[in-house]
Design a protein around this motif. Structure first.
Motif, PDB file in Angstrom:
ATOM      1  N   GLN A 162      19.197 -50.362  49.799  1.00 41.04           N
ATOM      2  CA  GLN A 162      18.759 -49.952  48.499  1.00 41.04           C
ATOM      3  C   GLN A 162      19.395 -50.725  47.221  1.00 41.04           C
ATOM      4  O   GLN A 162      19.088 -51.287  46.506  1.00 41.04           O
ATOM      5  N   LEU A 163      20.882 -50.494  47.497  1.00 37.02           N
ATOM      6  CA  LEU A 163      21.887 -51.043  46.330  1.00 37.02           C
ATOM      7  C   LEU A 163      21.884 -52.576  46.710  1.00 37.02           C
ATOM      8  O   LEU A 163      21.980 -53.298  45.771  1.00 37.02           O
ATOM      9  N   MET A 164      21.645 -53.143  48.028  1.00 38.81           N
ATOM     10  CA  MET A 164      21.511 -54.545  48.302  1.00 38.81           C
ATOM     11  C   MET A 164      20.346 -55.170  47.563  1.00 38.81           C
ATOM     12  O   MET A 164      20.255 -56.199  46.816  1.00 38.81           O
ATOM     13  N   ASN A 165      19.237 -54.237  47.651  1.00 45.29           N
ATOM     14  CA  ASN A 165      17.869 -54.716  46.903  1.00 45.29           C
ATOM     15  C   ASN A 165      18.120 -54.947  45.300  1.00 45.29           C
ATOM     16  O   ASN A 165      17.604 -55.663  44.963  1.00 45.29           O
ATOM     17  N   GLU A 166      18.954 -53.890  44.816  1.00 42.97           N
ATOM     18  CA  GLU A 166      19.206 -53.839  43.462  1.00 42.97           C
ATOM     19  C   GLU A 166      20.033 -55.111  43.067  1.00 42.97           C
ATOM     20  O   GLU A 166      19.695 -55.521  42.050  1.00 42.97           O
ATOM     21  N   THR A 167      20.743 -55.508  43.912  1.00 40.87           N
ATOM     22  CA  THR A 167      21.958 -56.611  43.634  1.00 40.87           C
ATOM     23  C   THR A 167      21.097 -57.786  43.616  1.00 40.87           C
ATOM     24  O   THR A 167      21.333 -58.820  42.779  1.00 40.87           O
ATOM     25  N   GLU A 168      20.025 -57.968  44.477  1.00 42.84           N
ATOM     26  CA  GLU A 168      19.137 -59.302  44.267  1.00 42.84           C
ATOM     27  C   GLU A 168      18.548 -59.445  42.963  1.00 42.84           C
ATOM     28  O   GLU A 168      18.042 -60.467  42.716  1.00 42.84           O
ATOM     29  N   HIS A 169      18.300 -58.149  42.306  1.00 40.23           N
ATOM     30  CA  HIS A 169      17.671 -58.217  40.935  1.00 40.23           C
ATOM     31  C   HIS A 169      18.633 -58.439  39.782  1.00 40.23           C
ATOM     32  O   HIS A 169      17.923 -58.115  38.442  1.00 40.23           O
ATOM     33  N   THR A 170      20.045 -58.521  39.955  1.00 39.46           N
ATOM     34  CA  THR A 170      20.828 -58.551  38.906  1.00 39.46           C
ATOM     35  C   THR A 170      20.705 -59.874  38.170  1.00 39.46           C
ATOM     36  O   THR A 170      20.454 -60.767  38.844  1.00 39.46           O
ATOM     37  N   ALA A 171      21.331 -60.058  37.180  1.00 42.93           N
ATOM     38  CA  ALA A 171      21.100 -61.292  36.447  1.00 42.93           C
ATOM     39  C   ALA A 171      22.079 -62.231  37.103  1.00 42.93           C
ATOM     40  O   ALA A 171      21.786 -63.373  37.230  1.00 42.93           O
ATOM     41  N   GLU A 172      23.424 -61.620  37.663  1.00 44.35           N
ATOM     42  CA  GLU A 172      24.355 -62.481  38.007  1.00 44.35           C
ATOM     43  C   GLU A 172      23.862 -63.345  39.444  1.00 44.35           C
ATOM     44  O   GLU A 172      23.969 -64.481  39.615  1.00 44.35           O
ATOM     45  N   PHE A 173      23.023 -62.568  40.307  1.00 46.49           N
ATOM     46  CA  PHE A 173      22.509 -63.092  41.580  1.00 46.49           C
ATOM     47  C   PHE A 173      21.291 -64.191  40.955  1.00 46.49           C
ATOM     48  O   PHE A 173      21.092 -64.927  41.838  1.00 46.49           O
TER      49      PHE A 173
END
Length: 422
Positions: A162-173
């Motif tokens: 779930q955290l990895m999925n959230e990371t994919e939606h960050t501005a940096e990614f």
């Protein structure tokens, strides 16, 4: 001349004083225990991309295997550790002093063995064959399916996914994905890979990097600029796994497992025990293992740890009985290991501070934290449902009592009539 003589005399006194202070510091601070975590040595690529001119048969032992250069790298690291700990470890191998653990991969097991050959060259009666400066030393491991200490990221954690999925939606990614979109298309066309993304591009870099290390000619499209871009994306892929978003939470579910074990051992070794003989814990693993641990310590530099790089954690006891922790990172054989400073602590970090600062990155119940939290019902809704259930239960009970009472009354009348007829 008198001024010069005074200066020489003063300088001499300063040197004597400095030597005296250094001698006292060395005497006051005693190494008690050390943990060394290292990446395996140089290896062949994990796989080839479809248009790669070099297939698996181009490598003597196939894909993902330690090379002779990798063996040399770890033999040299073992010699370095021998020099570093010459006054700490026995010169000859003593089974109670060192414990070696590796992941269950050929390249990590062989790296540990090459390292031990440099650390413990046999002498005297430890030589079992004249002229052979090698001796077998046990390296412990567990099956890959059971490894939860040295292989990251672990794929058994829904919360981490779930955290990895959230990371994919960050501005940096998203910014990196957008900036390199055209580059990804170039890689697709040149490699014939169907799926090339920020998360998977590391495999292209890995193949080309391994081939370049062994002087294999690169395709024309692999320019210096292409390798620079691939290097950046490869490094960003490691940051993506263990940082970028919710680094502390990711650490609790990944690298914090290893950090927790290390902290537990440091705490145990800090208590004086005349029966305790273990001095060195050696851990042979991967670049992701080193990155995961350093991310949980908040000292990761964002770069892929090179082959045979080594993270050192040492426990010292002061003359007054206090204990402290020092960390070093050896990622360049031409210089001494770089000191690593735990954020919020001194280079020589008191053990109690080390434990306190790292605690938020270590889970007390990782399996529980890995579970996804279920949606919580509103308190008012829960109260209403509970009252409704109670009222319904009371209504059912009353109905049953009434039905039972009527039945008894009917039976009583029936028996009375029969008696009259008799």
């Amino acid at each position: 001349m008198s001024i010069g003589g005074n200066m020489v005399s003063t300088a001499g006194l300063l040197l004597v004083a400095l030597a005296s202070v250094c001698g006292r510091v060395a005497a006051e601070r005693q190494l008690v225990y050390a943990t060394v975590l290292f990446r395996h040595g140089d290896r062949s690529p994990v796989k080839a991309y479809p248009t790669d001119p070099y297939k698996e048969d181009a490598w003597p032992q196939g894909f993902g295997q330690l090379t002779q250069e990798g063996m040399r790298q770890h033999y040299e690291l073992g010699q370095f550790l021998r020099t570093r700990y010459k006054n700490f470890l026995n010169e000859s191998y003593h089974r109670h002093e060192v414990l070696v653990r590796s992941t269950d991969y050929d390249r990590t097991l062989m790296s540990a063995e090459a390292n031990l050959a440099g650390l413990y060259p046999p002498k005297g009666r430890q030589m079992f064959r004249p002229g052979l400066k090698w001796q077998p030393i046990p390296v412990h491991t567990v099956p890959q399916s059971e490894e939860r200490l040295l292989s990251f990221p672990l794929g058994d954690c829904p919360r981490y996914k779930q955290l990895m999925n959230e990371t994919e939606h960050t501005a940096e990614f998203l910014n990196v994905t957008t900036a390199y979109q055209d580059f990804m298309e170039l890689l697709k066309s040149k490699t014939a890979l169907k799926n090339v993304s920020v998360k998977t591009v590391w495999s292209v870099f890995d193949t080309l990097f391994c081939e370049s290390c062994h002087n294999m000619s690169a395709p024309d499209w692999v320019t210096a600029d292409v390798m620079d871009r691939l290097t950046f994306l490869n490094d960003f892929g490691l940051q993506f796994l263990f940082g970028v978003h919710q680094q502390q939470q990711k650490s609790r579910l990944q690298g914090g497992l290893l950090l927790g074990e290390i902290v537990k051992n440091l705490t145990k070794m800090a208590v004086p025990d005349p029966n305790q003989q273990l001095k060195l814990m050696m851990l042979s693993a991967h670049d992701t293992t080193v990155a995961a641990l350093q991310a949980s310590l908040n000292v990761f530099n964002g770069k892929q740890p090179p082959y045979a790089s080594c993270h050192i954690i040492e426990l010292y006891r002061e003359e007054n009985g206090a204990t402290s922790v020092s960390m070093f990172f050896r990622n360049d054989t031409s210089v001494n290991p770089y000191p690593l400073q735990l954020p919020g602590c001194a280079l020589d970090c008191p053990l109690e501070d080390f434990v306190r600062i790292t605690k938020p990155f270590i889970s007390d119940d990782r399996d529980k934290e890995c579970q996804l939290s279920s949606p919580r019902l509103d308190t008012k809704v829960i109260v209403i449902l509970a009252l409704s259930f109670c009222l319904l239960l009371a209504f059912v009970v009353i109905c049953l009592l009434c039905r039972f009472s009527v039945c008894r009354h009917k039976k009583s009348i029936g028996h009375h009539e029969i008696n009259q007829e008799d």
